[in-house]
Design a protein around this motif. Structure first.
Motif, PDB file in Angstrom:
ATOM      1  N   LEU A   1      -2.885  22.738  16.556  1.00 28.89           N
ATOM      2  CA  LEU A   1      -2.140  23.964  16.276  1.00 28.89           C
ATOM      3  C   LEU A   1      -0.944  23.724  15.349  1.00 28.89           C
ATOM      4  N   LEU A   2      -0.182  22.675  15.644  1.00 32.22           N
ATOM      5  CA  LEU A   2       1.038  22.399  14.869  1.00 32.22           C
ATOM      6  C   LEU A   2       0.784  22.239  13.365  1.00 32.22           C
ATOM      7  N   PRO A   3      -0.123  21.329  12.959  1.00 27.29           N
ATOM      8  CA  PRO A   3      -0.375  21.177  11.518  1.00 27.29           C
ATOM      9  C   PRO A   3      -0.934  22.442  10.874  1.00 27.29           C
ATOM     10  N   LEU A   4      -1.749  23.199  11.633  1.00 29.47           N
ATOM     11  CA  LEU A   4      -2.325  24.433  11.100  1.00 29.47           C
ATOM     12  C   LEU A   4      -1.242  25.466  10.812  1.00 29.47           C
ATOM     13  N   ILE A   5      -0.363  25.676  11.810  1.00 35.79           N
ATOM     14  CA  ILE A   5       0.727  26.636  11.642  1.00 35.79           C
ATOM     15  C   ILE A   5       1.623  26.225  10.477  1.00 35.79           C
ATOM     16  N   ALA A   6       1.894  24.928  10.383  1.00 38.73           N
ATOM     17  CA  ALA A   6       2.740  24.434   9.294  1.00 38.73           C
ATOM     18  C   ALA A   6       2.082  24.725   7.944  1.00 38.73           C
TER      19      ALA A   6
ATOM     20  N   PHE B   1       6.483  30.231  -3.258  1.00 41.53           N
ATOM     21  CA  PHE B   1       7.405  30.232  -4.413  1.00 41.53           C
ATOM     22  C   PHE B   1       8.834  30.384  -3.937  1.00 41.53           C
ATOM     23  N   PRO B   2       9.759  29.525  -4.256  1.00 43.95           N
ATOM     24  CA  PRO B   2       9.536  28.175  -4.774  1.00 43.95           C
ATOM     25  C   PRO B   2       8.990  27.293  -3.668  1.00 43.95           C
ATOM     26  N   ARG B   3       8.156  26.368  -4.053  1.00 41.44           N
ATOM     27  CA  ARG B   3       7.406  25.610  -3.066  1.00 41.44           C
ATOM     28  C   ARG B   3       8.271  24.593  -2.316  1.00 41.44           C
ATOM     29  N   GLN B   4       7.935  24.466  -1.025  1.00 40.39           N
ATOM     30  CA  GLN B   4       8.540  23.408  -0.211  1.00 40.39           C
ATOM     31  C   GLN B   4       7.435  22.458   0.182  1.00 40.39           C
ATOM     32  N   ARG B   5       7.720  21.191   0.231  1.00 37.27           N
ATOM     33  CA  ARG B   5       6.663  20.223   0.562  1.00 37.27           C
ATOM     34  C   ARG B   5       6.169  20.425   1.992  1.00 37.27           C
ATOM     35  N   TYR B   6       4.881  20.134   2.215  1.00 34.94           N
ATOM     36  CA  TYR B   6       4.254  20.334   3.530  1.00 34.94           C
ATOM     37  C   TYR B   6       5.000  19.631   4.675  1.00 34.94           C
ATOM     38  N   PRO B   7       5.419  18.364   4.506  1.00 35.40           N
ATOM     39  CA  PRO B   7       6.112  17.688   5.622  1.00 35.40           C
ATOM     40  C   PRO B   7       7.344  18.433   6.119  1.00 35.40           C
ATOM     41  N   VAL B   8       8.016  19.158   5.207  1.00 36.69           N
ATOM     42  CA  VAL B   8       9.193  19.926   5.643  1.00 36.69           C
ATOM     43  C   VAL B   8       8.772  21.018   6.621  1.00 36.69           C
ATOM     44  N   HIS B   9       7.642  21.678   6.315  1.00 35.61           N
ATOM     45  CA  HIS B   9       7.138  22.731   7.203  1.00 35.61           C
ATOM     46  C   HIS B   9       6.690  22.146   8.541  1.00 35.61           C
ATOM     47  N   LEU B  10       6.023  20.998   8.460  1.00 38.39           N
ATOM     48  CA  LEU B  10       5.554  20.347   9.687  1.00 38.39           C
ATOM     49  C   LEU B  10       6.748  19.965  10.563  1.00 38.39           C
TER      50      LEU B  10
END
Ligand SMILES: [Zn+2]
Length: 300
Positions: free
Chosen positions: A183-188, A197-206
């Motif tokens: 669930l966590l990686p999917l939601i991220a 826009f503007p993009r944030q890197r995936y690890p920040v969301h995770l």
């Protein structure tokens, strides 16, 4: 008369300044390669007690700083990590694991309220109420028909009828922490799409959701305990009811504040994104929960 083994250890510590953990040469109080302390003598009982008390009582200790921000300053821990200020706080994944273990531990102590398997339970109760004549689990599950896994689902049904779903609840609670790792990686990922826009890197969301879930687990643990305390007396019930309601209001507010602090959009934008996230979250959560329940049932 000195103790020979101790003398050997002392000589080694002073004469060969190498890290006991990785063997790198030591230049200070900590190893530059693996960060283990240079001083690795086995602590005395008094030293151990002192260290334990210090960790718990010092108001500026890592634990309390982390808890303070986790509970009352939404998003702050994520920002601190991204900014590179990390030593003062518990590492994100460890924090998440501690809170998740705490929550699922509490949930497994009072499993009756941890999992509301209303559909299945109501079905089995209706079946029991409609037919006062005692039927065997086999008979009560004979009506179950499914295109896939029919044999397994029938077996799970019989097992649920036999022990009132106790083993099933236990399995669901045991599987849920693992399901969170899907669930966590999917939601991220969906959250990253929301903030394209503007993009944030995936690890920040995770990382953001690791912290948000650590908070959610802590909040739900507190709510769970309040619920249990509320059962003790009528006065406590009122007090705990008010606190519980506050937590239920605080949780979504916390998420919006965290999104605002970490991803820095305007209020209307953040509010719109939080509503979208809520819908996506419900969708992903129900799929994950359905998967968890099916997985637990097939393992019965
Ligand atoms: Zn080392």
């Amino acid at each position: 008369m000195s103790n020979p083994p101790q003398a050997t250890v002392k000589t080694e510590l002073t004469a060969t300044p190498y890290c006991k953990n990785c063997g790198a040469p030591l230049t200070g109080a900590y190893c530059a390669d693996c960060s283990q302390r240079a001083d690795v003598h086995v602590p005395s009982t008094l030293e151990l007690i002192h260290e334990a008390l210090e960790g718990v009582t010092h108001s500026d200790s890592r634990l309390w700083m982390t808890m303070k921000y986790l509970l009352f300053v939404p998003g702050k821990l994520t920002l601190e990590f991204v900014a590179g200020r990390r030593v003062a706080y518990l590492p994100p994944f460890r924090l998440y694991l501690v809170m998740s273990v705490l929550f699922f531990l509490i949930a497994s102590i009072w499993p009756g309220e941890a999992v509301h398997l209303t559909g299945l339970e109501a079905a089995s109760k209706t079946a029991a109420g409609a037919t006062p004549v005692a039927r065997t689990p086999q008979q009560r599950c004979d009506d179950v028909h499914s295109d896939i896994f029919e044999a397994q689902i029938k077996r799970a049904c019989e097992r649920i009828v036999r022990d009132n779903g106790e083993a099933f609840k236990h399995d669901v609670v045991a599987t849920a922490p693992k399901a969170m790792f899907i669930l966590l990686p999917l939601i991220a990922f969906f959250h990253m799409l929301l903030y394209w826009f503007p993009r944030q890197r995936y690890p920040v969301h995770l990382l953001f959701f690791v912290h948000v879930h650590a908070f959610a687990f802590l909040a739900m643990s507190i709510a769970w305990l309040l619920n249990q305390i509320g059962h003790l007396s009528l006065t406590l019930d009122t007090v705990c009811g008010v606190l519980l309601a506050s937590i239920m209001v605080y949780m979504p507010v916390y998420l919006v504040l965290a999104m605002k602090r970490v991803f820095r959009r305007g209020w209307p934008n953040t509010f719109f994104k939080s509503v979208a996230l809520f819908v996506i979250y419900l969708f992903v959560l129900s799929i994950t929960m359905a998967g968890t329940v099916l997985y637990a049932a097939l393992r019965l």
